[in-house]
Enzyme design. Structure first.
Site, short mmCIF file in Angstrom:
data_model
loop_
_atom_site.label_atom_id
_atom_site.label_comp_id
_atom_site.label_asym_id
_atom_site.label_seq_id
_atom_site.Cartn_x
_atom_site.Cartn_y
_atom_site.Cartn_z
N ARG A 43 2.65 7.74 -3.33
CA ARG A 43 4.02 7.27 -3.20
C ARG A 43 4.14 5.80 -3.62
O ARG A 43 4.71 5.47 -4.64
CB ARG A 43 4.49 7.47 -1.75
CG ARG A 43 6.02 7.37 -1.56
CD ARG A 43 6.53 5.95 -1.41
NE ARG A 43 5.94 5.24 -0.28
CZ ARG A 43 6.14 3.95 -0.05
NH1 ARG A 43 6.89 3.24 -0.86
NH2 ARG A 43 5.56 3.35 0.99
N ASP A 44 3.58 4.90 -2.83
CA ASP A 44 3.73 3.48 -3.10
C ASP A 44 2.99 3.06 -4.36
O ASP A 44 3.36 2.08 -5.02
CB ASP A 44 3.23 2.68 -1.90
CG ASP A 44 3.68 1.23 -1.93
OD1 ASP A 44 4.72 0.94 -2.55
OD2 ASP A 44 3.00 0.38 -1.34
N HIS A 55 -0.20 -3.33 6.07
CA HIS A 55 -0.01 -2.94 4.68
C HIS A 55 -0.06 -4.21 3.84
O HIS A 55 0.92 -4.95 3.76
CB HIS A 55 1.34 -2.24 4.54
CG HIS A 55 1.60 -1.66 3.18
ND1 HIS A 55 1.76 -0.31 2.97
CD2 HIS A 55 1.75 -2.24 1.97
CE1 HIS A 55 2.00 -0.09 1.69
NE2 HIS A 55 2.00 -1.25 1.06
N HIS A 85 -0.84 -6.46 0.30
CA HIS A 85 -0.95 -6.55 -1.15
C HIS A 85 -1.91 -7.70 -1.47
O HIS A 85 -2.05 -8.64 -0.69
CB HIS A 85 0.41 -6.78 -1.79
CG HIS A 85 1.28 -5.56 -1.76
ND1 HIS A 85 2.13 -5.21 -2.78
CD2 HIS A 85 1.44 -4.58 -0.82
CE1 HIS A 85 2.77 -4.09 -2.49
NE2 HIS A 85 2.36 -3.69 -1.30
N CYS A 131 5.88 -3.21 -5.45
CA CYS A 131 7.24 -2.96 -4.98
C CYS A 131 8.21 -3.18 -6.13
O CYS A 131 8.25 -4.28 -6.69
CB CYS A 131 7.59 -3.89 -3.82
SG CYS A 131 9.30 -3.73 -3.27
N ASN A 136 -1.41 -2.86 -4.37
CA ASN A 136 -1.81 -2.66 -2.98
C ASN A 136 -3.30 -2.92 -2.81
O ASN A 136 -4.08 -2.89 -3.77
CB ASN A 136 -1.53 -1.20 -2.58
CG ASN A 136 -0.07 -0.89 -2.47
OD1 ASN A 136 0.62 -1.38 -1.60
ND2 ASN A 136 0.43 -0.05 -3.37
#
Length: 303
Positions: free
Chosen positions: A22-23, A211, A213, A244, A253
């Site tokens: 997903r991300d 989460h 980065h 993002c 990420n």
């Protein structure tokens, strides 16, 4: 196999919450075929993942790379014992998700006023008007709800995010009934002391995830600080893909392989097979047409 060297004050086991499908894929310049996405998720399950965020039910206009969410879930072989949460932005997204029998969703909020406007077209306060019915309806349907909070440590427009402001947003979401809160360092500006301060300000590390980065190379250091503060769930993306689409300074990420290398070196159990993860990232990198940014993938794939 490397000999582990444990450190005091760390958990014995960590849940790696995989966000690559997903991300990771949402920020790709080209759309990845749905059959590749399904195989990617299957490979992640084969590598030992028990939580794989599969896709997003955001409007296709905003995230065209994930416009095939329905088709992907229809194709997916959802294995017993593996969680396949999906991201939903609003009630329309929830309707689409419930129509495909999902049992876990995630909502995403902002810790800053500017990002709430840019990402959600809402104010910092009015964003909750969007989340409240989504969370309530999901819980009523027996669906677990995770909440993300973006820009917990700072954003490109407002600078550093006050700890109390990030905590206030997070506690509102937990108060709605979300079972877990993922603290997002969306642009990678956090440092270990800031991470520790934020987690301690919540006072409930067992309900938190992190989460990170890796914009400034701080993701692993920040993760270690979070583990020392009591967090046991860490988001990561296989191969380090993603970012993002609404924040240009948000680079990739934290790579799952880099995280697993560190955790296994500390003697922390993850249930993950590092060799299979590296093979999956190498396979995906070929399909994406570029090398994986993960340092561990780069090192082990040469051997």
């Amino acid at each position: 196999m490397r000999r582990p060297y444990p450190m005091e004050g760390l958990p014995q086991q960590v849940t790696v919450y995989e966000v690559g499908p997903r991300d990771g894929l949402q920020n790709e310049p080209a759309t990845v075929p749905v059959e590749v996405k399904a195989e990617f998720i299957d490979r992640l399950a084969d590598a030992g993942h028990r939580t794989i965020e599969a896709t997003s039910f955001v409007h296709p206009k905003w995230v065209p790379q994930l416009a095939d969410a329905e088709e992907l879930l229809s194709r997916l072989d959802r294995r017993p014992g593996i969680r396949y949460p999906v991201l939903v932005p609003n009630e329309r997204g929830l309707d689409r998700a419930l129509a495909h029998d999902v049992d876990e969703i995630a909502v995403f909020a902002s810790a800053t006023e500017t990002f709430a406007a840019k990402n959600l077209n809402r104010s910092l306060e009015s964003q909750f008007e969007m989340f409240e019915p989504v969370v309530a309806r999901a819980l009523a349907a027996g669906v677990r709800v995770r909440a993300y909070v973006s820009m917990c440590f700072g954003d490109p427009w407002e600078g550093q995010t006050p700890v109390a402001q990030a905590v206030a947003v997070g506690e509102r979401l937990l108060g709605l009934g979300c079972h877990e809160l993922s603290l997002g360092d969306t642009t990678g500006v956090a440092t270990p002391g800031h991470v520790t301060a934020l987690i301690e300000a919540f006072g409930t590390p067992e309900r938190l995830a992190v989460h990170f980065h890796d914009t400034y190379g701080q993701a692993l250091g920040n993760t270690l600080a979070a583990l020392k503060a009591g967090v046991t769930t860490v988001d990561a993306s296989t191969g380090g893909i993603g970012g993002c689409p609404y924040a240009e300074s948000a680079t990739g990420n934290l790579a799952t392989e880099d995280l697993v290398w560190m955790l296994h070196g500390l003697g922390i159990e993850t249930g993950l097979d590092l060799d299979r993860l590296v093979a999956t990232s190498t396979w995906l990198a070929r399909l994406l047409g570029r090398p994986s940014p993960s340092r561990v993938v780069q090192a082990l794939s040469k051997g």
